[in-house]
Design a protein around this motif. Structure first.
Motif, PDB file in Angstrom:
ATOM      1  N   ALA A 188       3.948  20.838   4.278  1.00 22.19           N
ATOM      2  CA  ALA A 188       4.741  19.537   3.920  1.00 22.19           C
ATOM      3  C   ALA A 188       5.967  19.446   4.968  1.00 22.19           C
ATOM      4  N   GLN A 189       6.679  20.573   5.100  1.00 16.72           N
ATOM      5  CA  GLN A 189       7.736  20.397   6.067  1.00 16.72           C
ATOM      6  C   GLN A 189       7.236  19.978   7.333  1.00 16.72           C
ATOM      7  N   GLU A 190       6.328  20.542   8.130  1.00 18.79           N
ATOM      8  CA  GLU A 190       5.843  20.318   9.375  1.00 18.79           C
ATOM      9  C   GLU A 190       5.175  18.952   9.655  1.00 18.79           C
ATOM     10  N   THR A 191       4.288  18.579   8.550  1.00 22.16           N
ATOM     11  CA  THR A 191       3.623  17.260   8.564  1.00 22.16           C
ATOM     12  C   THR A 191       4.677  16.225   8.293  1.00 22.16           C
ATOM     13  N   GLY A 192       5.703  16.474   7.425  1.00 22.77           N
ATOM     14  CA  GLY A 192       6.822  15.516   7.253  1.00 22.77           C
ATOM     15  C   GLY A 192       7.448  15.211   8.655  1.00 22.77           C
ATOM     16  N   LYS A 193       7.735  16.402   9.393  1.00 24.59           N
ATOM     17  CA  LYS A 193       8.560  16.293  10.473  1.00 24.59           C
ATOM     18  C   LYS A 193       7.782  15.380  11.487  1.00 24.59           C
ATOM     19  N   VAL A 194       6.591  15.783  11.823  1.00 25.51           N
ATOM     20  CA  VAL A 194       5.866  15.132  12.798  1.00 25.51           C
ATOM     21  C   VAL A 194       5.580  13.501  12.427  1.00 25.51           C
ATOM     22  N   ARG A 250      -0.237  12.951  11.796  1.00 22.72           N
ATOM     23  CA  ARG A 250       0.230  12.106  12.651  1.00 22.72           C
ATOM     24  C   ARG A 250      -0.727  11.386  13.436  1.00 22.72           C
ATOM     25  N   HIS A 251      -2.054  11.574  13.443  1.00 26.13           N
ATOM     26  CA  HIS A 251      -2.872  10.569  14.240  1.00 26.13           C
ATOM     27  C   HIS A 251      -3.239   9.324  13.327  1.00 26.13           C
ATOM     28  N   PHE A 252      -3.334   9.598  12.132  1.00 27.43           N
ATOM     29  CA  PHE A 252      -3.619   8.622  11.096  1.00 27.43           C
ATOM     30  C   PHE A 252      -2.330   7.788  11.132  1.00 27.43           C
ATOM     31  N   LEU A 253      -1.390   8.311  11.098  1.00 26.87           N
ATOM     32  CA  LEU A 253       0.007   7.248  11.080  1.00 26.87           C
ATOM     33  C   LEU A 253       0.066   6.432  12.322  1.00 26.87           C
ATOM     34  N   GLU A 254      -0.041   7.015  13.398  1.00 27.82           N
ATOM     35  CA  GLU A 254      -0.380   6.392  14.557  1.00 27.82           C
ATOM     36  C   GLU A 254      -1.255   5.472  14.444  1.00 27.82           C
ATOM     37  N   TYR A 255      -2.375   5.495  13.977  1.00 32.22           N
ATOM     38  CA  TYR A 255      -3.508   4.752  13.698  1.00 32.22           C
ATOM     39  C   TYR A 255      -2.982   3.412  13.079  1.00 32.22           C
ATOM     40  N   CYS A 256      -2.207   3.547  12.175  1.00 33.71           N
ATOM     41  CA  CYS A 256      -1.712   2.495  10.976  1.00 33.71           C
ATOM     42  C   CYS A 256      -0.506   1.980  11.354  1.00 33.71           C
ATOM     43  N   ASN A 257       0.527   2.520  11.953  1.00 30.87           N
ATOM     44  CA  ASN A 257       1.629   1.928  12.178  1.00 30.87           C
ATOM     45  C   ASN A 257       2.173   1.744  13.464  1.00 30.87           C
ATOM     46  N   HIS A 258       1.483   2.483  14.758  1.00 26.08           N
ATOM     47  CA  HIS A 258       2.050   2.262  16.127  1.00 26.08           C
ATOM     48  C   HIS A 258       1.713   1.153  16.557  1.00 26.08           C
ATOM     49  N   PRO A 314       0.788  -1.271  -0.067  1.00 25.75           N
ATOM     50  CA  PRO A 314      -0.056   0.013   0.005  1.00 25.75           C
ATOM     51  C   PRO A 314       0.857   1.365   0.270  1.00 25.75           C
ATOM     52  N   MET A 315       0.345   2.483  -0.696  1.00 21.36           N
ATOM     53  CA  MET A 315       1.070   3.693  -0.700  1.00 21.36           C
ATOM     54  C   MET A 315      -0.192   4.442  -0.142  1.00 21.36           C
ATOM     55  N   PHE A 316      -0.124   5.122   0.815  1.00 16.39           N
ATOM     56  CA  PHE A 316      -1.091   5.825   1.695  1.00 16.39           C
ATOM     57  C   PHE A 316      -0.798   7.423   1.178  1.00 16.39           C
ATOM     58  N   ALA A 317      -1.920   8.135   1.395  1.00 14.45           N
ATOM     59  CA  ALA A 317      -1.648   9.699   1.110  1.00 14.45           C
ATOM     60  C   ALA A 317      -2.366  10.651   2.235  1.00 14.45           C
ATOM     61  N   VAL A 318      -1.825  11.434   2.827  1.00 14.73           N
ATOM     62  CA  VAL A 318      -2.601  12.162   3.929  1.00 14.73           C
ATOM     63  C   VAL A 318      -3.155  13.584   3.509  1.00 14.73           C
ATOM     64  N   ASN A 319      -4.296  13.914   3.631  1.00 10.22           N
ATOM     65  CA  ASN A 319      -4.926  14.961   3.418  1.00 10.22           C
ATOM     66  C   ASN A 319      -4.424  16.454   3.888  1.00 10.22           C
ATOM     67  N   LEU A 320      -3.772  16.990   2.862  1.00  9.13           N
ATOM     68  CA  LEU A 320      -3.118  18.442   3.314  1.00  9.13           C
ATOM     69  C   LEU A 320      -3.976  19.536   2.522  1.00  9.13           C
ATOM     70  N   GLY A 321      -5.168  19.062   2.323  1.00 10.83           N
ATOM     71  CA  GLY A 321      -6.221  20.291   1.828  1.00 10.83           C
ATOM     72  C   GLY A 321      -6.855  20.856   2.896  1.00 10.83           C
ATOM     73  N   THR A 322      -8.073  20.012   3.328  1.00 10.47           N
ATOM     74  CA  THR A 322      -8.704  20.568   4.508  1.00 10.47           C
ATOM     75  C   THR A 322      -8.169  20.355   6.003  1.00 10.47           C
ATOM     76  N   ARG A 323      -7.158  19.497   5.892  1.00  7.74           N
ATOM     77  CA  ARG A 323      -6.729  19.059   7.065  1.00  7.74           C
ATOM     78  C   ARG A 323      -5.084  19.424   7.130  1.00  7.74           C
ATOM     79  N   GLY A 324      -4.385  18.739   8.258  1.00  8.74           N
ATOM     80  CA  GLY A 324      -2.938  19.233   8.425  1.00  8.74           C
ATOM     81  C   GLY A 324      -2.386  18.153   9.186  1.00  8.74           C
ATOM     82  N   PRO A 325      -0.972  18.666   9.637  1.00 10.98           N
ATOM     83  CA  PRO A 325      -0.177  17.849  10.539  1.00 10.98           C
ATOM     84  C   PRO A 325      -0.898  17.175  11.565  1.00 10.98           C
TER      85      PRO A 325
END
Ligand code: AHR
Length: 504
Positions: free
Chosen positions: A193-199, A137-145, A122-133
């Motif tokens: 993108a910088q701040e989202t990538g960082k967290v 980070r919560h979505f990634l925690e849901y998927c990978n933690h 799978p290759m996933f994408a995060v919404n940086l239109g209506t949403r943000g970092p």
């Protein structure tokens, strides 16, 4: 007249190892790609998850390696929380990307389950239109933690004890496009993108991140966008994305073939911009390219192909019917991607099924292979190893877009583990056959040919239908291997594949 062309291939001249992720595809919540495509409970072939068995079988046959999800333009208004948990509690919402109603009956966990069955990453994408970092980070925690936190325990409560371990993440989609929900300037997007990538990398340092490049090479902000975005998030990201849709609006096959060259220019230009950003920093880091949307797409592009009135659920959208010339152009684009293996490390044919897809279905009925299915399946089956830097001699033809263009477009892949060699060759002359000789002396002694196929039809406009898959590979009987010399006649307007292996 017959054209003459030659190739010299040597295993010591390597462009780069081929990253198998270049043979990816894309599943977006739009049209009948998810609903009526990969997911159709009640279909005669559906399994206990509602996944269509016929589409799963064709996906495996296509051999794609990685699948981007959930969009596309859909992504920029998507709330990932809507697509997890009990299905009867999921909200029904308006999708502002395609003006449809999204039922959320398919979401993250269904997609992961489907990927495991399809044997794809799978290759996933995060919404940086209506949403943000924060959501990312919560979505990634849901998927990978692994567990012990709110979101990882939420995943477990949804029946997924083990982390999904998703490695490849896209930071938004086409954020430069005015059509995008909450489009951004390069300054705005670079920062988010910088701040989202960082967290996200704080949550899981093992992930790889792709920033959005321009949504097409023709965008007025092209190149300046890539420069500013990468200048801002250079340290956080690993890839920059490219989107390339090839068109034949003028019904001119020469110019259509020239669209393949445009992809080559596009790749080299984006790599140059990325390297300029690196040079400014005196950095050895190389940003790689993710061609995460590409295909032929121009026929199903009218206002009614893109939007249906009344907020329907999963209406037919972008249902491009591919013809033979489209298959040739798709094959050419695959050769260009392989010949740029040193920079293109991921690619997603957009999309997998029904929506500009190589697989087409009837809701409730059959599934079949569109014409473009075949060059992709050839490459996924035989594209293993290192891409060789070939010496190619060929005649040329003239195009308005790019001047002289080689008739012969070719690539060769050598697998250093097995000694196998694959050659893909496109004859772009519509009138003349081509006598091709391939000098394989640099590839070791005693090769034997295991396959020699061609995709050819006299009618460039021939399509495949449910009852007649007229465009499919056949054996090219003219191929001869004598010692290290391969000779073959390539038909006019043909896609050709040769597989060789060491004699044992
Ligand atoms: O693939 C169809 C659409 O094309 C995608 O949603 C978008 O990213 C692109 O413009």
């Amino acid at each position: 007249m017959t054209l003459k062309a030659s190739i010299i291939a040597d295993r010591d001249f390597v462009i780069a190892p081929l990253d198998r992720r270049v043979f990816g595809t894309f599943v977006e919540h739009m049209g009948r790609c998810v609903y009526g495509g990969i997911y159709e409970p009640g279909h005669p072939t559906a399994d206990e998850h509602g996944f269509r068995g016929d589409v799963l079988a064709l996906t495996r046959e296509l051999g794609v390696t990685i699948v981007r999800y959930p969009g596309g333009n859909f992504l920029s208004g998507y709330d990932w929380e809507d697509g997890v948990g009990p299905k009867d509690q999921r909200p029904v919402k308006l999708d502002l990307a395609w003006f449809t109603t999204e039922t959320n009956q398919f979401g993250t966990n269904e997609f992961i389950t489907w990927c495991r069955k399809a044997e794809v990453e799978p290759m996933f994408a995060v919404n940086l239109g209506t949403r943000g970092p924060d959501e990312a980070r919560h979505f990634l925690e849901y998927c990978n933690h692994p567990g012990g936190t709110y979101y990882s325990e939420l995943r477990k409560s949804h029946g997924f004890e083990r982390p999904h371990d998703i490695k490849f993440w896209c930071l938004g989609n086409e954020m430069d496009g005015p059509w995008q929900t909450c489009a951004k300037t390069a300054t705005e997007y670079g920062r988010i993108a910088q701040e989202t990538g960082k967290v996200m990398k704080w949550v899981d340092p093992s992930i790889e991140l792709a920033a959005c490049g321009s949504s097409q090479r023709a965008m007025p902000t092209y190149a300046a966008w890539e420069y500013e975005v990468l200048d801002t998030c250079f340290d956080q990201v690993d890839y920059i994305s490219l989107h390339h849709y090839m068109r034949n609006d003028a019904n001119d096959i020469k110019e259509f073939f020239a669209e393949i060259e445009s992809l080559d220019y596009f790749i080299k230009e984006v790599a140059a911009v990325a390297d300029a950003v690196a040079a400014k920093r005196r950095s050895k880091k190389r940003i790689m390219l993710s061609l995460d949307e590409w295909n032929v797409w121009y026929k199903a592009h009218t206002p009614t192909d893109v939007k249906k009135p009344g907020w329907p659920e999963a209406p037919p959208l972008l249902e491009e019917i591919y013809n033979f010339e489209d298959a040739l152009v798709v094959g050419g684009a695959l050769i260009v991607m392989m010949n740029n293996a040193d920079r293109v490390k991921a690619g997603c044919l957009a999309q997998l099924v029904n929506v500009i897809g190589p697989i087409f279905t009837e809701t409730g009925g059959a599934a079949w292979r569109q014409t473009i299915f075949h060059p992709i399946a050839d490459c996924t089956r035989l594209g293993h190893g290192e891409v060789l830097r070939l010496k190619v001699n060929t005649t040329t033809f003239e195009s308005r877009a790019h001047g002289d263009i080689p008739h012969l477009l070719a690539t060769a892949i050598h697998n250093p583990q097995t000694g196998d060699v694959s050659i893909f060759a496109l004859n772009r002359s519509t009138e003349e056959a081509m006598d091709l000789s391939v000098d394989l002396r640099g590839l070791g002694e005693g090769l034997v040919m295991t396959a020699s196929t061609e995709l050819h039809h006299a009618n460039l406009k021939q399509v495949n239908t449910k009852n007649d898959e007229a465009i499919r590979p056949s054996v090219n009987e003219s191929a001869r291997l004598s010692g290290s010399a391969l000779t073959v006649v390539l038909k006019p307007q043909s896609w050709n594949v040769f597989a060789l292996k060491p004699a044992r």
